[in-house]
Design a protein around this motif. Structure first.
Motif, short mmCIF file in Angstrom:
data_model
loop_
_atom_site.label_atom_id
_atom_site.label_comp_id
_atom_site.label_asym_id
_atom_site.label_seq_id
_atom_site.Cartn_x
_atom_site.Cartn_y
_atom_site.Cartn_z
N LEU A 68 3.04 12.25 -11.71
CA LEU A 68 4.04 11.21 -11.46
C LEU A 68 4.50 11.26 -10.01
N SER A 69 5.02 10.15 -9.54
CA SER A 69 5.61 10.12 -8.20
C SER A 69 6.99 10.78 -8.26
N VAL A 70 7.46 11.24 -7.12
CA VAL A 70 8.78 11.83 -7.04
C VAL A 70 9.83 10.81 -7.48
N ALA A 71 9.66 9.58 -7.06
CA ALA A 71 10.63 8.54 -7.43
C ALA A 71 10.69 8.35 -8.94
N GLU A 86 0.43 20.18 -7.03
CA GLU A 86 -0.30 19.67 -5.87
C GLU A 86 -0.06 18.18 -5.75
N TRP A 87 -0.29 17.67 -4.54
CA TRP A 87 -0.18 16.23 -4.30
C TRP A 87 -1.53 15.59 -4.55
N ARG A 88 -1.49 14.41 -5.16
CA ARG A 88 -2.71 13.63 -5.40
C ARG A 88 -2.49 12.21 -4.90
N GLU A 89 -3.58 11.56 -4.60
CA GLU A 89 -3.52 10.15 -4.19
C GLU A 89 -2.96 9.32 -5.33
N ASN A 90 -2.18 8.32 -4.97
CA ASN A 90 -1.63 7.39 -5.95
C ASN A 90 -2.37 6.06 -5.77
N PRO A 91 -3.23 5.70 -6.72
CA PRO A 91 -4.00 4.46 -6.57
C PRO A 91 -3.14 3.20 -6.56
N GLU A 92 -1.91 3.30 -7.08
CA GLU A 92 -1.03 2.14 -7.15
C GLU A 92 -0.11 2.01 -5.93
N HIS A 93 0.00 3.07 -5.15
CA HIS A 93 0.92 3.05 -4.02
C HIS A 93 0.45 4.06 -2.98
N LYS A 94 -0.11 3.60 -1.90
CA LYS A 94 -0.72 4.48 -0.89
C LYS A 94 0.25 5.46 -0.26
N ARG A 95 1.53 5.07 -0.09
CA ARG A 95 2.49 5.94 0.60
C ARG A 95 3.25 6.86 -0.33
N SER A 96 3.10 6.70 -1.63
CA SER A 96 3.83 7.52 -2.60
C SER A 96 2.84 8.35 -3.41
N GLN A 97 2.64 9.58 -2.98
CA GLN A 97 1.69 10.45 -3.68
C GLN A 97 2.21 10.82 -5.07
#
Length: 149
Positions: free
Chosen positions: A54-57, A84-95
């Protein structure tokens, strides 16, 4: 100014016991996580990641915490190798924050302690009462969130 209705009085009377419940849960979480790399606050965050990153938000929204406080916990979890951080396919700036194998192992190590605690507490109340209480808490949470919006 109008007074409270009987329902409003009942809700008001519930507030302090709920605060006391939150404090008791925090204390129990501290006992369960004692000696672990995972703190009670981190356990709340990581518990949301068991099924999906999930994103931090999103974590902050679900827990009702400030995004900044969740970000600090996420950073510590990443620094210690629990997440770990992963790419978020729905939001490039929000891992997305995801558990690592080490994170899953740390959570699994807490499971026997949590099961022992949960079984002991639950035995004092019974399954049906707890199921009813759980549903009532969900409904109350929804009503409070609806009123806040």
């Amino acid at each position: 100014m109008p007074g409270r209705t009987p329902e409003g009085e009942a809700l008001t009377g519930l507030v302090m016991p709920v605060f006391e419940l939150a404090a008791a849960l925090d204390k129990a979480a501290g006992s369960i996580t004692e000696g672990s790399e995972i703190t009670p606050a981190m356990w709340q965050v990581l518990g949301l990641l068991i099924d999906d990153p999930l994103s931090v938000a999103e974590i902050a929204r679900r827990l009702g915490h400030a995004r900044q406080s969740v970000q600090r916990l996420a950073n510590v979890a990443v620094e210690t190798g629990i997440a770990e951080w992963r790419e978020n396919p729905e939001h490039k700036r929000s891992q997305l924050l995801a558990l690592t194998k080490h994170g899953y192992a740390e959570l699994a190590a807490l499971r026997p302690r949590q099961h022992k605690w949960a079984n002991a507490v639950a035995a004092k109340l019974g399954e049906q009462d707890l199921l009813h209480l759980s549903q009532s808490v969900k409904e109350l949470t929804e009503a409070i969130r609806d009123e806040a919006n």
